[in-house]
Design a protein around this motif. Structure first.
Motif, PDB file in Angstrom:
ATOM      1  N   THR A  86     -43.196 -30.545  -3.321  1.00  0.00           N
ATOM      2  CA  THR A  86     -42.728 -29.296  -2.734  1.00  0.00           C
ATOM      3  C   THR A  86     -41.294 -29.031  -3.171  1.00  0.00           C
ATOM      4  OG1 THR A  86     -44.188 -29.382  -0.811  1.00  0.00           O
ATOM      5  CG2 THR A  86     -42.132 -28.158  -0.547  1.00  0.00           C
ATOM      6  N   THR A  87     -41.021 -27.812  -3.648  1.00  0.00           N
ATOM      7  CA  THR A  87     -39.687 -27.467  -4.146  1.00  0.00           C
ATOM      8  C   THR A  87     -39.003 -26.381  -3.326  1.00  0.00           C
ATOM      9  OG1 THR A  87     -40.688 -25.924  -5.722  1.00  0.00           O
ATOM     10  CG2 THR A  87     -40.215 -28.158  -6.521  1.00  0.00           C
ATOM     11  N   THR A  88     -39.691 -25.869  -2.318  1.00  0.00           N
ATOM     12  CA  THR A  88     -39.106 -24.881  -1.414  1.00  0.00           C
ATOM     13  C   THR A  88     -39.680 -25.092  -0.021  1.00  0.00           C
ATOM     14  OG1 THR A  88     -38.874 -23.211  -3.165  1.00  0.00           O
ATOM     15  CG2 THR A  88     -38.827 -22.420  -0.903  1.00  0.00           C
ATOM     16  N   VAL A  89     -38.827 -25.036   1.000  1.00  0.00           N
ATOM     17  CA  VAL A  89     -39.298 -25.053   2.379  1.00  0.00           C
ATOM     18  C   VAL A  89     -38.724 -23.841   3.105  1.00  0.00           C
ATOM     19  CG1 VAL A  89     -39.515 -27.573   2.462  1.00  0.00           C
ATOM     20  CG2 VAL A  89     -37.389 -26.492   3.238  1.00  0.00           C
ATOM     21  N   ILE A  90     -39.485 -23.348   4.086  1.00  0.00           N
ATOM     22  CA  ILE A  90     -38.985 -22.297   4.980  1.00  0.00           C
ATOM     23  C   ILE A  90     -39.026 -22.876   6.380  1.00  0.00           C
ATOM     24  CG2 ILE A  90     -39.070 -19.876   5.604  1.00  0.00           C
ATOM     25  CD1 ILE A  90     -40.849 -19.336   3.229  1.00  0.00           C
ATOM     26  N   ASP A  91     -37.849 -23.058   6.960  1.00  0.00           N
ATOM     27  CA  ASP A  91     -37.710 -23.744   8.235  1.00  0.00           C
ATOM     28  C   ASP A  91     -37.571 -22.737   9.368  1.00  0.00           C
ATOM     29  OD1 ASP A  91     -37.320 -26.681   9.075  1.00  0.00           O
ATOM     30  OD2 ASP A  91     -35.758 -25.654  10.214  1.00  0.00           O
ATOM     31  N   PHE A  92     -37.927 -23.169  10.579  1.00  0.00           N
ATOM     32  CA  PHE A  92     -37.876 -22.279  11.734  1.00  0.00           C
ATOM     33  C   PHE A  92     -36.541 -22.403  12.451  1.00  0.00           C
ATOM     34  CE2 PHE A  92     -42.465 -22.357  11.136  1.00  0.00           C
ATOM     35  CZ  PHE A  92     -42.758 -21.012  11.314  1.00  0.00           C
ATOM     36  N   CYS A  93     -35.842 -21.287  12.521  1.00  0.00           N
ATOM     37  CA  CYS A  93     -34.570 -21.199  13.226  1.00  0.00           C
ATOM     38  C   CYS A  93     -34.832 -20.776  14.662  1.00  0.00           C
ATOM     39  CB  CYS A  93     -33.668 -20.186  12.519  1.00  0.00           C
ATOM     40  SG  CYS A  93     -32.176 -19.751  13.426  1.00  0.00           S
ATOM     41  N   LEU A  94     -34.542 -21.667  15.609  1.00  0.00           N
ATOM     42  CA  LEU A  94     -34.722 -21.355  17.021  1.00  0.00           C
ATOM     43  C   LEU A  94     -33.574 -20.483  17.525  1.00  0.00           C
ATOM     44  CD1 LEU A  94     -35.862 -24.798  18.489  1.00  0.00           C
ATOM     45  CD2 LEU A  94     -37.275 -22.951  17.573  1.00  0.00           C
ATOM     46  N   THR A  95     -33.880 -19.659  18.510  1.00  0.00           N
ATOM     47  CA  THR A  95     -32.865 -18.793  19.110  1.00  0.00           C
ATOM     48  C   THR A  95     -32.748 -19.084  20.605  1.00  0.00           C
ATOM     49  OG1 THR A  95     -34.532 -17.066  19.468  1.00  0.00           O
ATOM     50  CG2 THR A  95     -33.245 -16.955  17.430  1.00  0.00           C
ATOM     51  N   GLN A  96     -31.656 -18.634  21.175  1.00  0.00           N
ATOM     52  CA  GLN A  96     -31.425 -18.785  22.607  1.00  0.00           C
ATOM     53  C   GLN A  96     -31.366 -17.404  23.256  1.00  0.00           C
ATOM     54  OE1 GLN A  96     -31.221 -21.771  24.154  1.00  0.00           O
ATOM     55  NE2 GLN A  96     -31.512 -22.821  22.204  1.00  0.00           N
ATOM     56  N   LYS A  97     -32.081 -17.237  24.343  1.00  0.00           N
ATOM     57  CA  LYS A  97     -32.073 -15.950  25.033  1.00  0.00           C
ATOM     58  C   LYS A  97     -30.656 -15.608  25.486  1.00  0.00           C
ATOM     59  CE  LYS A  97     -36.859 -15.910  26.659  1.00  0.00           C
ATOM     60  NZ  LYS A  97     -37.767 -15.827  27.828  1.00  0.00           N
ATOM     61  N   GLY A  98     -30.296 -14.358  25.276  1.00  0.00           N
ATOM     62  CA  GLY A  98     -28.985 -13.894  25.699  1.00  0.00           C
ATOM     63  C   GLY A  98     -27.888 -14.104  24.689  1.00  0.00           C
ATOM     64  N   GLU A  99     -28.183 -14.833  23.602  1.00  0.00           N
ATOM     65  CA  GLU A  99     -27.171 -15.073  22.575  1.00  0.00           C
ATOM     66  C   GLU A  99     -27.466 -14.231  21.330  1.00  0.00           C
ATOM     67  OE1 GLU A  99     -26.419 -19.080  21.524  1.00  0.00           O
ATOM     68  OE2 GLU A  99     -26.082 -19.759  23.584  1.00  0.00           O
ATOM     69  N   PRO A 100     -26.432 -13.824  20.601  1.00  0.00           N
ATOM     70  CA  PRO A 100     -26.663 -13.079  19.357  1.00  0.00           C
ATOM     71  C   PRO A 100     -27.496 -13.889  18.368  1.00  0.00           C
ATOM     72  CG  PRO A 100     -24.359 -12.949  20.010  1.00  0.00           C
ATOM     73  CD  PRO A 100     -24.993 -13.968  20.900  1.00  0.00           C
ATOM     74  N   LEU A 101     -28.384 -13.218  17.659  1.00  0.00           N
ATOM     75  CA  LEU A 101     -29.211 -13.891  16.658  1.00  0.00           C
ATOM     76  C   LEU A 101     -28.352 -14.560  15.596  1.00  0.00           C
ATOM     77  CD1 LEU A 101     -31.984 -11.180  16.137  1.00  0.00           C
ATOM     78  CD2 LEU A 101     -32.069 -13.177  17.643  1.00  0.00           C
ATOM     79  N   LYS A 102     -27.224 -13.931  15.264  1.00  0.00           N
ATOM     80  CA  LYS A 102     -26.373 -14.475  14.198  1.00  0.00           C
ATOM     81  C   LYS A 102     -25.836 -15.857  14.554  1.00  0.00           C
ATOM     82  CE  LYS A 102     -22.125 -12.173  15.789  1.00  0.00           C
ATOM     83  NZ  LYS A 102     -21.042 -11.225  15.422  1.00  0.00           N
ATOM     84  N   VAL A 133     -31.118  -7.263  20.422  1.00  0.00           N
ATOM     85  CA  VAL A 133     -31.949  -7.893  19.393  1.00  0.00           C
ATOM     86  C   VAL A 133     -32.401  -6.853  18.373  1.00  0.00           C
ATOM     87  CG1 VAL A 133     -34.138  -9.070  18.957  1.00  0.00           C
ATOM     88  CG2 VAL A 133     -32.711  -9.787  20.885  1.00  0.00           C
ATOM     89  N   LEU A 134     -32.892  -5.733  18.850  1.00  0.00           N
ATOM     90  CA  LEU A 134     -33.370  -4.688  17.944  1.00  0.00           C
ATOM     91  C   LEU A 134     -32.264  -4.184  17.026  1.00  0.00           C
ATOM     92  CD1 LEU A 134     -35.640  -2.666  20.396  1.00  0.00           C
ATOM     93  CD2 LEU A 134     -36.395  -4.085  18.474  1.00  0.00           C
ATOM     94  N   ASN A 135     -31.049  -4.124  17.528  1.00  0.00           N
ATOM     95  CA  ASN A 135     -29.924  -3.666  16.701  1.00  0.00           C
ATOM     96  C   ASN A 135     -29.528  -4.696  15.653  1.00  0.00           C
ATOM     97  OD1 ASN A 135     -29.720  -1.201  18.025  1.00  0.00           O
ATOM     98  ND2 ASN A 135     -28.233  -1.968  19.534  1.00  0.00           N
ATOM     99  N   GLU A 136     -29.780  -5.971  15.941  1.00  0.00           N
ATOM    100  CA  GLU A 136     -29.418  -7.027  14.994  1.00  0.00           C
ATOM    101  C   GLU A 136     -30.438  -7.218  13.880  1.00  0.00           C
ATOM    102  OE1 GLU A 136     -27.225 -10.877  15.660  1.00  0.00           O
ATOM    103  OE2 GLU A 136     -27.992 -10.518  17.691  1.00  0.00           O
ATOM    104  N   LEU A 137     -31.696  -6.884  14.148  1.00  0.00           N
ATOM    105  CA  LEU A 137     -32.758  -7.197  13.194  1.00  0.00           C
ATOM    106  C   LEU A 137     -32.524  -6.621  11.795  1.00  0.00           C
ATOM    107  CD1 LEU A 137     -36.058  -7.054  15.298  1.00  0.00           C
ATOM    108  CD2 LEU A 137     -34.766  -9.059  14.532  1.00  0.00           C
ATOM    109  N   PRO A 138     -32.104  -5.369  11.646  1.00  0.00           N
ATOM    110  CA  PRO A 138     -31.865  -4.868  10.290  1.00  0.00           C
ATOM    111  C   PRO A 138     -30.823  -5.688   9.535  1.00  0.00           C
ATOM    112  CG  PRO A 138     -31.988  -3.055  11.841  1.00  0.00           C
ATOM    113  CD  PRO A 138     -31.947  -4.301  12.662  1.00  0.00           C
ATOM    114  N   GLN A 139     -29.782  -6.125  10.222  1.00  0.00           N
ATOM    115  CA  GLN A 139     -28.760  -6.943   9.579  1.00  0.00           C
ATOM    116  C   GLN A 139     -29.316  -8.299   9.180  1.00  0.00           C
ATOM    117  OE1 GLN A 139     -25.301  -7.554  12.024  1.00  0.00           O
ATOM    118  NE2 GLN A 139     -24.292  -8.899  10.548  1.00  0.00           N
ATOM    119  N   VAL A 140     -30.142  -8.882  10.046  1.00  0.00           N
ATOM    120  CA  VAL A 140     -30.778 -10.163   9.741  1.00  0.00           C
ATOM    121  C   VAL A 140     -31.599 -10.056   8.461  1.00  0.00           C
ATOM    122  CG1 VAL A 140     -32.566 -11.780  10.508  1.00  0.00           C
ATOM    123  CG2 VAL A 140     -30.802 -11.013  12.113  1.00  0.00           C
TER     124      VAL A 140
END
Length: 472
Positions: A86-102, A133-140
């Motif tokens: 395997t030469t590429t992995v896509i890992d899961f980034c966990l989030t915390q409720k109430g905190e900015p996605l960034k 969250v909805l406002n951050e998604l385009p930037q993400v």
């Protein structure tokens, strides 16, 4: 230095042929017969398949869970992945409720920086939907290149999101060009069944499976599919383990919906009886969804063959048997969910799939690499061997026989879920962007050499395209 791979049999999702590959500046610069490249390093691939590097779309590296943290981080996990082709992995980034996605994304950048030996990207967990969250998604999507979002339908009071969150995520994904991923199990029913089992004194590992029956996976898969149809969006169902879920995905796809399914090697070769091993050994096999009765395996194999399921992830989420899994010795609900799978994903599919005639070698490449690249915005940079693509290349010896064992694997964990299993076929050398990471089965890479991948938006046409060739 440029490299010239000679005498190998190149296999893509569409073709198989003998040719030379010239690698310059980390890219495939030419493919042809009897190529000339003065000064290039010559790599003899006689007797080997030459595959595009595998892409693992489902890993959990350095992830907190159940009061502990996965044993393999971005260094040990990606080294093991490379040994496995395997030469590429896509890992899961966990989030915390109430905190900015960034903030969560930055945490995952910090975890991976200067550690990964192969390229990597992130999926982003969506645990709540609100205006922030909805406002951050385009930037993400635009700045981070994270174009896939995961919603958990299970793990009540931990990760589980409600149906409104899933539906609104599907709507946002449709608008902005992202792919929604779901862990499809009915967490509310599981919570009831789990509490009932504990109240009745049923604490052994097997009850992890008995409280998460196939019906709860099938129901959640069907519900997610209906919400996807309502939103006119796109869905990717992770770690499909049973006939019930396969049926719901096939029904949705037959209706023309953009719904995709992933399974994992553990569900193809292991079964529920492993959770009944004595002396708490069954805890080694506790993950979610759980292992199923053996008859489900052939359903999954047939689904890979006929295209009802399209990809193979590892769901790598490793915990030591001693010191981590045994946190649940008296209560199966406290056993950290997950297993060490990343290193053996490719070999198991080749050995049990290609060598036993269940799938073709071209399907093998599509399932482990090409289709994943298309779905997750990496094709044709990744997922194929073509002029202009990254030189992520695996030299694979189909004749090698080996026995999988914790004594010889490269993961940091103290057991192997496939201990004693004989497989045919093994990666011998692995290149990432033209540089050896594994050479003659020895690690020669460097932590930190892996690059973070900003991925393109979801493209329904590319994802559904059965013809692999596209201009680069």
């Amino acid at each position: 230095m440029s490299k010239l791979i000679r005498n190998g049999t190149i296999v893509t999702a569409a073709d198989m042929y003998v040719a030379d590959i010239l690698i310059e500046n980390g890219k495939v610069s030419a493919i042809g017969s009897n190529l000339s490249a003065p000064g290039a390093e010559i790599i003899d691939a006689k007797g080997h398949y030459v595959f595009p590097g595998g892409i693992d779309p489902h890993t959990h590296l350095d992830m907190p869970f159940g009061g502990t943290v996965t044993k393999d981080d971005f260094e040990t996990g990606t080294i093991a992945a490379a040994f496995g082709g395997t030469t590429t992995v896509i890992d899961f980034c966990l989030t915390q409720k109430g905190e900015p996605l960034k903030n969560s994304i930055q945490t995952w950048h910090d975890k991976s920086r200067d550690k990964a030996v192969i390229d990597y990207g992130f999926h982003l967990m969506i645990g709540e939907i609100n205006e922030n969250v909805l406002n951050e998604l385009p930037q993400v999507i635009e700045e981070e290149g994270i174009t896939s979002f995961k919603v958990f339908m299970a793990y009540k009071n931990v990760f589980q999101a409600d149906d409104a969150t899933l539906y609104r995520t599907l709507l946002a994904a449709k608008e902005h060009g992202a792919l929604v991923m779901v862990h499809a199990e009915n967490g509310d029913v599981i919570d009831y069944l789990t509490n009932k089992a504990i109240e009745e004194g049923n604490t052994e590992p097997i009850y992890h499976a008995l409280t998460r029956p196939p019906e709860v996976e099938g129901e959640a898969t069907g519900r997610a599919a209906l919400l996807t149809e309502l939103a006119n969006s796109q869905l990717y169902v992770v770690h499909v383990s049973c006939a019930n879920a396969v049926e719901k995905i096939a029904e949705a796809r037959n209706k023309g919906l953009n719904i995709w399914g992933e399974t994992c090697p553990q569900y193809l070769v292991l079964d529920r009886s492993y959770l009944e091993k004595p002396n708490f050994e069954g805890a080694k096999y506790v993950w979610s969804p759980p292992l199923r009765e053996k008859w489900h395996q052939e359903i999954l194999w047939n689904a890979l063959k006929n295209g009802s399921l399209q990809t193979l992830g590892s769901d790598q989420c490793s915990f030591d048997f001693k010191g981590q899994k045994d946190l649940g010795r008296e209560d199966f609900t406290k056993i950290p969910n997950g297993g060490p799978i990343i290193e053996d994903r490719v070999s198991i599919l080749f050995s049990e799939g290609v060598m036993k005639g269940r799938i073709t070698v071209n399907q093998f490449v599509d399932i482990t690499s090409t289709r994943i690249a298309k779905l997750f915005g990496l094709f044709p940079q990744k997922g194929t061997i073509a002029v202009g693509s990254d030189a992520d290349i695996v030299l694979f010896d189909p004749s090698v026989e080996r026995v999988i064992s914790a004594e010889t694997h490269h993961m940091a964990v103290d057991y192997n879920a496939f201990e004693g299993m004989k497989v045919c076929g093994e990666p011998i050398s692995v290149l990432s962007r033209g540089e050896f990471v594994i050479r003659d089965k020895q690690f020669v890479g460097r932590p930190g050499s892996g690059q973070y991948l900003r991925r393109a938006k979801y493209n329904a046409q590319t994802s559904n395209d059965q013809n692999e060739f596209q201009s680069i």
